[in-house]
Every structure is written in C-alpha cells, then in structure tokens.
Design a protein around this motif. Sequence first.
Motif, PDB file in Angstrom:
ATOM      1  N   ASP A   1       0.820  -1.216   0.000  1.00  0.00           N
ATOM      2  CA  ASP A   1       0.000   0.000   0.000  1.00  0.00           C
ATOM      3  C   ASP A   1       0.853   1.265   0.000  1.00  0.00           C
ATOM      4  O   ASP A   1       0.482   2.275  -0.621  1.00  0.00           O
ATOM      5  CB  ASP A   1      -0.925   0.011   1.213  1.00  0.00           C
TER       6      ASP A   1
ATOM      7  N   GLU B   1       2.997   2.621 -11.724  1.00  0.00           N
ATOM      8  CA  GLU B   1       1.822   3.246 -12.304  1.00  0.00           C
ATOM      9  C   GLU B   1       1.035   3.931 -11.203  1.00  0.00           C
ATOM     10  O   GLU B   1       1.342   3.787 -10.019  1.00  0.00           O
ATOM     11  CB  GLU B   1       0.977   2.192 -13.023  1.00  0.00           C
ATOM     12  N   GLU B   2      -0.015   4.646 -11.582  1.00  0.00           N
ATOM     13  CA  GLU B   2      -0.803   5.389 -10.597  1.00  0.00           C
ATOM     14  C   GLU B   2      -1.391   4.470  -9.539  1.00  0.00           C
ATOM     15  O   GLU B   2      -1.497   4.840  -8.369  1.00  0.00           O
ATOM     16  CB  GLU B   2      -1.922   6.163 -11.300  1.00  0.00           C
ATOM     17  N   GLN B   3      -1.774   3.276  -9.931  1.00  0.00           N
ATOM     18  CA  GLN B   3      -2.424   2.360  -8.994  1.00  0.00           C
ATOM     19  C   GLN B   3      -1.424   1.588  -8.141  1.00  0.00           C
ATOM     20  O   GLN B   3      -1.830   0.853  -7.241  1.00  0.00           O
ATOM     21  CB  GLN B   3      -3.343   1.381  -9.726  1.00  0.00           C
TER      22      GLN B   3
END
Length: 310
Positions: A176, A238-240
């Motif tokens: 996370d 990446e953004e995610q």
Amino acid sequence: MTCSFVIPSDKDWPTALADLGPNCPLGLWVRGRERLPQLTGTAVAVTGNRVPTEPAVTRAHNVATALAEAGHTVTATLAYGLDSTAHRAATEAGRASLAVLPRGLDGAHPHAHAPLLRTVLDGGGTAVSLYRPGTAASGATLKASAALPAVLARAVILVEALDHVEAMHAAQPAVDLHRPLLAAPATGDARSSGNARLLERQLAVNSPDPCLALALPHARVARAGDVADGDLVLAAVEEQGVDYFTTPYIAHPEPFDPSCGFGVCCLVTAPGEVVVLSQGDPWETCAPWPADDLLLIVSAQRLTAPPLEE
C-alpha cells in the motif's frame, strides 16, 4: 525502565510515518529515543513465520547478518521464529536493531524474549510501541503492531510466511505504501504459501539471491529514458501502484530498432519516445519502454555486489 512518548512535531519523530497520512498515529512510545532517527533512516524489516522451516531460519539469519553488516537497521517484532532470529543475527554481528512491540514497553512479548529485548537495548538498539506502558498484548495490538515494522522501514523482506498469518500483516502495508517488498522464492511447502501468492500476483520482488536484500533499500523511481547501463530494474510504477517483475534484471540500454526481428520493437509506434532496456539477449529480455514511463530501479552505483546473474 525509562521510555518517552514522541509526537510528529518532535525532532525524533520517524518521518516515514508521514506516509500513513490521516492514519498516522498520534504518537509513539520509545525506549532509546535519541537513537531512533538514525535507526529508522536505514531500517529494513525482516519478518516471517513464527514456526518456520529450518532453511528459512538459516536464510533469515544470513539476510539479517548481511543487512546489519552493510549498515542497515534490522527491524522486526520480537515474535518467535524468524523475527527474533533476525534480531539475534544483528546483535551477533555487533549492530543495533529496532524492535517493535505489541504491548507497553515495560515488558516483552512474548515474555520469554525479555532477555532478547535487553540484548537489543544494551547493544544500542531501540524499542518502539504504539501502546503506553502497562498495556498488555492482545489480538488487536498484535495485528496493528505487525504492520509497524513495514511502515518504519525503507524495504520489507518476507523470508517465509503462511498466507493470512501475522507476518503477512507487514506485507500489505508495504504494498500500500509502495515500500519495496522482497519475498524469498516459494518452496512448495505450505509454510511459504504467502510468498507464493505475493510473487504470483507480482506484489513482491522474487529474491533467490541474498545480495538483492542489500540493493533493495536503495531503490528509487526513474524515467525509463534515464535508466543507465548496469542499473537493476525491479518494477513498473503506475498510478495504482508498483508492478514488480517476475525476474528483476540488469539493464543495458540499446537503440530502438523496429527491424530487430524479435517481434517486440515492431509493436512500438512512437520510436522517438522509446528506450530499449535489454540485457543484450533476444526476445525474452528485449524490453522496449516509453521513455517517460516510470520504473523502480537500483542504480549501478548502489549495487554493492552483482545481485543477479546477468
């Protein structure tokens, strides 16, 4: 027993906790407060099963020893099994470690590891807790504290873990928070099922070579076009989140050539914006990337030893 309560405005507050955003704790109880900033600045969490296999015990000891001798702070709970093995390895190497407790700092958890806690503190290490002195360990404190080593660390090493056990609570915060997460290869034994899931889902770096543990804390994000010869490429960013590669590799940038014949370059439609991060081998390792895409790398200058066979 003397411990302090530090808060975000204190100079001793671990800056890594800011990554928790609104979930950042209001404070942290500490024994060895004056050493906390130095230790957390180089912290690497080492964790795994409470009832590990013998090969995993050996791996944990070897990895923790190598980390400690390289100047990193071994960080772990005092739990039975691989966490306590990591602390013992660090103290045997004569280096300070960082212990995370799921109870007040007036005692150890498990109680049988009170001598290990004293050894950590006497060796220049530090103990931290989310809970005030007098608080007993519980299921809730164990779960919350299992995540804290990952939050405080620059990287997390999962030596061996059953899926859905305490040690895996350190893996999810690492994912996370985009902490580099390294997992030893799954062995087929049920006790490494957690490693198997993380590697299968590309949430962790596959680490058959202990030298990678020394490189991982130095990982940084860079444009693909800025990757240099000899850099270790770990993942796409990446953004995610971070998508770790099944096999990290040493990059040798090459000119883009749509006529290379290996079936990859010809799929790229904007050659002026592409860099090829090849290992010098055809097809399997020919890797064209848009130059502005972000990759997680360890620079060649940071590699203390070749972490992977080229």
